[in-house]
Enzyme design. Structure first.
Site, PDB file in Angstrom:
ATOM      1  N   ARG A  33       0.854  -1.198   0.000  1.00 47.49           N
ATOM      2  CA  ARG A  33       0.000   0.000   0.000  1.00 47.49           C
ATOM      3  C   ARG A  33       0.881   1.236   0.000  1.00 47.49           C
ATOM      4  O   ARG A  33       1.795   1.363   0.812  1.00 47.49           O
ATOM      5  CB  ARG A  33      -0.895  -0.008   1.237  1.00 47.49           C
ATOM      6  CG  ARG A  33      -1.667   1.290   1.489  1.00 47.49           C
ATOM      7  CD  ARG A  33      -2.578   1.141   2.693  1.00 47.49           C
ATOM      8  NE  ARG A  33      -3.200   2.380   3.102  1.00 47.49           N
ATOM      9  CZ  ARG A  33      -2.856   3.092   4.183  1.00 47.49           C
ATOM     10  NH1 ARG A  33      -1.863   2.660   4.958  1.00 47.49           N
ATOM     11  NH2 ARG A  33      -3.483   4.203   4.481  1.00 47.49           N
ATOM     12  N   ARG A  74      -9.802  17.761   9.789  1.00 47.98           N
ATOM     13  CA  ARG A  74      -8.870  17.832  10.904  1.00 47.98           C
ATOM     14  C   ARG A  74      -8.879  19.212  11.541  1.00 47.98           C
ATOM     15  O   ARG A  74      -9.312  20.195  10.921  1.00 47.98           O
ATOM     16  CB  ARG A  74      -7.436  17.545  10.426  1.00 47.98           C
ATOM     17  CG  ARG A  74      -7.251  16.207   9.754  1.00 47.98           C
ATOM     18  CD  ARG A  74      -5.838  16.094   9.219  1.00 47.98           C
ATOM     19  NE  ARG A  74      -5.652  14.853   8.461  1.00 47.98           N
ATOM     20  CZ  ARG A  74      -4.560  14.557   7.779  1.00 47.98           C
ATOM     21  NH1 ARG A  74      -3.566  15.423   7.740  1.00 47.98           N
ATOM     22  NH2 ARG A  74      -4.451  13.424   7.131  1.00 47.98           N
ATOM     23  N   LYS A 221     -13.177   2.513   0.470  1.00 53.07           N
ATOM     24  CA  LYS A 221     -12.897   2.404   1.905  1.00 53.07           C
ATOM     25  C   LYS A 221     -14.178   2.743   2.680  1.00 53.07           C
ATOM     26  O   LYS A 221     -14.657   3.870   2.605  1.00 53.07           O
ATOM     27  CB  LYS A 221     -11.753   3.332   2.292  1.00 53.07           C
ATOM     28  CG  LYS A 221     -10.434   2.971   1.630  1.00 53.07           C
ATOM     29  CD  LYS A 221      -9.389   4.055   1.785  1.00 53.07           C
ATOM     30  CE  LYS A 221      -8.964   4.254   3.225  1.00 53.07           C
ATOM     31  NZ  LYS A 221      -7.909   5.296   3.337  1.00 53.07           N
ATOM     32  N   THR A 281      -6.863  -1.694   9.678  1.00 53.52           N
ATOM     33  CA  THR A 281      -6.730  -0.771  10.802  1.00 53.52           C
ATOM     34  C   THR A 281      -6.467  -1.473  12.135  1.00 53.52           C
ATOM     35  O   THR A 281      -7.288  -2.258  12.605  1.00 53.52           O
ATOM     36  CB  THR A 281      -7.959   0.155  10.963  1.00 53.52           C
ATOM     37  OG1 THR A 281      -8.348   0.681   9.696  1.00 53.52           O
ATOM     38  CG2 THR A 281      -7.628   1.308  11.903  1.00 53.52           C
TER      39      THR A 281
END
Length: 484
Positions: A33, A74, A221, A281
């Site tokens: 990845r 964020r 995702k 994850t």
């Protein structure tokens, strides 16, 4: 016994050393990845070239998955880069007008400028993967005044989630559009789309990749709560080639206790829809610092395998951890042991289903025959890899070899559970000779021995994707005289 579940490992500073790169390839990584959230296009290109060169030197095929960053939901930075210690009950504000480096113990800026438009009084915001919990008291212009429900240390650039989902950020950003072109130039086998909300997001990503000249599959995702809505999730899966159960943001939005049943449901649904699924994850996060996994991590990986995931993924464990190769070794060991369980190698998948395509029917017939005839291996002569994808949806302990002359197809199947890429080119026009060459290739690899049964699938017309229309059972040793 060969491992059937595939291992995806993230490249990063920890794997840049050529010796470490060799070690992770030897440890059995199937797909690497490339995280577009970090690094430059030049760094990405260097890593891709290095892994492909080293894989070739080891006689291995390793796929490349380029992971788009997605929207940056964020906070901004604090003064002098210092952490702030938030206390339960204190006021704290998120404000688009606070300078990028002007945060303090009372307020911080926002990288995601639309957040004030997406929230209202009574909403719960979760920062830093849920470690900090804020309750929204009021929204005034570009300022969100909150009360700290769960406090702790908060540092720069931590992520924000809205409990229950509902943020309006588009899945594809301007950066992603540029990065898609980079992925096409790198000949990425897969491109992962962050935070898709609907099938249209997936379709747009695919269209942009094709316009840029890329031919990789699209990985959706699953990390937004709204993506799980009945009907929407089916459309997202249908539009994708692969889904990734991205348990970080997803767990924050839906709650950690809801993750296990959602993971099982998504794996089952994806396999039923003939799609590939990656579980990701924090699978072995302790191995960022430790040479061995925790027992809980062992159970997590094993349970994903037992649920039927195609692949398990490592992130910081390999990108920045101290023991990248040991993390892959541990994951390999756990997968192999879990795959010995009977439920993993027996299947009634789609036993009552009507098939839409001839090659799909051949794939399903091959797996039914293989599971009931003690077949040792399946040799699928394939152009696009579609036949092996359908085969891999059936639980089985029987290895499926994708024999193809196309390097893109060999890289694509590195993500398919129980499928192993084989470079194969036959110039023979005689079907008997093609059969012999295919079986001889398996013999050369030690995959079969004299007297073993082998299933061969292929099409009457070579070079035509989707043309598989023949299944033949051959006993090794008698294949010299076998003919279709």
């Amino acid at each position: 016994m060969q491992r059937r579940t595939k291992i995806v490992a993230t490249l990063g500073p920890a794997t840049d050393d050529p010796k470490v790169m060799d070690k992770i390839i030897e440890a059995g990584v199937d797909v690497v990845r490339i995280n577009f959230s970090h690094g430059s296009p030049e760094e990405h290109a260097e890593r891709v070239e290095k892994v492909r060169n080293r894989a070739r030197a080891h006689g291995r095929q390793v796929g490349v998955l380029c992971d788009l960053q997605g929207p940056k939901i964020r906070i901004e930075r604090f003064k002098d880069g210092k952490k702030v210690d938030l206390k339960e009950g204190q006021p704290f504000a998120l404000d688009i007008n606070v300078p990028g480096d002007g945060g303090d113990e009372t307020q911080v800026g926002l990288a995601y400028k639309s957040l004030p438009d997406d929230v209202k009084r009574g909403d719960t915001l979760l920062l830093d993967d849920g470690r900090i919990v804020l309750w929204v008291e009021e929204v005034t212009g570009g300022r969100i005044n909150c009360k700290v429900v769960v406090g702790g240390l908060l540092s720069d650039k931590k992520g924000i989630n809205l409990q229950g989902g509902g943020l309006s950020a588009p899945a594809l950003t301007d950066k992603d559009r540029v990065d898609i072109k980079t992925a096409a130039e790198l000949r990425a086998d897969y491109v992962a789309l962050s935070f898709p909300r609907c099938a249209e997001d997936v379709n747009e990503c695919r269209e942009l990749l094709r316009k840029a000249g890329g031919h990789g599959g699209i990985v959706a995702k699953i990390e937004r709560a709204e993506a799980l809505v009945s009907g929407i999730i089916d459309e997202i899966i249908a539009a994708s080639d692969v889904i990734m159960i991205a348990r970080g943001d997803l767990g924050v939005e839906i709650g950690d206790a809801a993750l296990p049943p959602v993971q099982k449901e998504l794996i089952t649904k994806s396999r039923d829809m003939n799609k590939v699924v990656i579980t990701a994850t924090q699978m072995m996060e302790s191995m960022i610092e430790s040479p061995i996994p925790t027992r809980a991590e062992v159970f997590d990986v094993a349970n994903a395998v037992l649920d039927g995931t195609d692949a398990v993924m490592l992130s910081a464990e390999t990108a920045a951890g101290k023991y990248p190769d040991l993390a892959i070794n541990a994951m390999d060991r756990i997968c192999r042991e879990a795959e010995k369980q009977r439920d993993v190698i027996r299947s009634t998948h789609r036993i009552d289903t009507e098939f839409k395509f001839i090659d799909e029917a051949i794939a399903m017939a091959s797996m039914y025959t293989a599971n009931h005839l003690r077949v040792k291996a399946i040799a699928a002569l394939t152009e696009s890899g579609a036949t092996t994808l359908w085969m891999s949806r059936i639980s089985s302990g029987i290895p499926i070899y994708a024999l193809t002359s196309h390097v893109e197809t060999r890289r694509k199947v590195t993500l398919y559970r129980g499928v192993y890429p084989v470079s194969f080119q036959s110039e023979a026009n005689d079907t008997m000779m093609v059969n012999k060459e295919a079986v001889d290739e398996l013999l050369r690899r030690g995959a079969v021995r004299e007297g073993d049964l082998v299933i061969i699938t292929k099409g009457d017309l070579t070079g035509v994707p989707g043309g598989t229309n023949v299944m033949k059972v051959i006993r090794v040793g008698e294949h010299d005289v076998a003919a279709v």
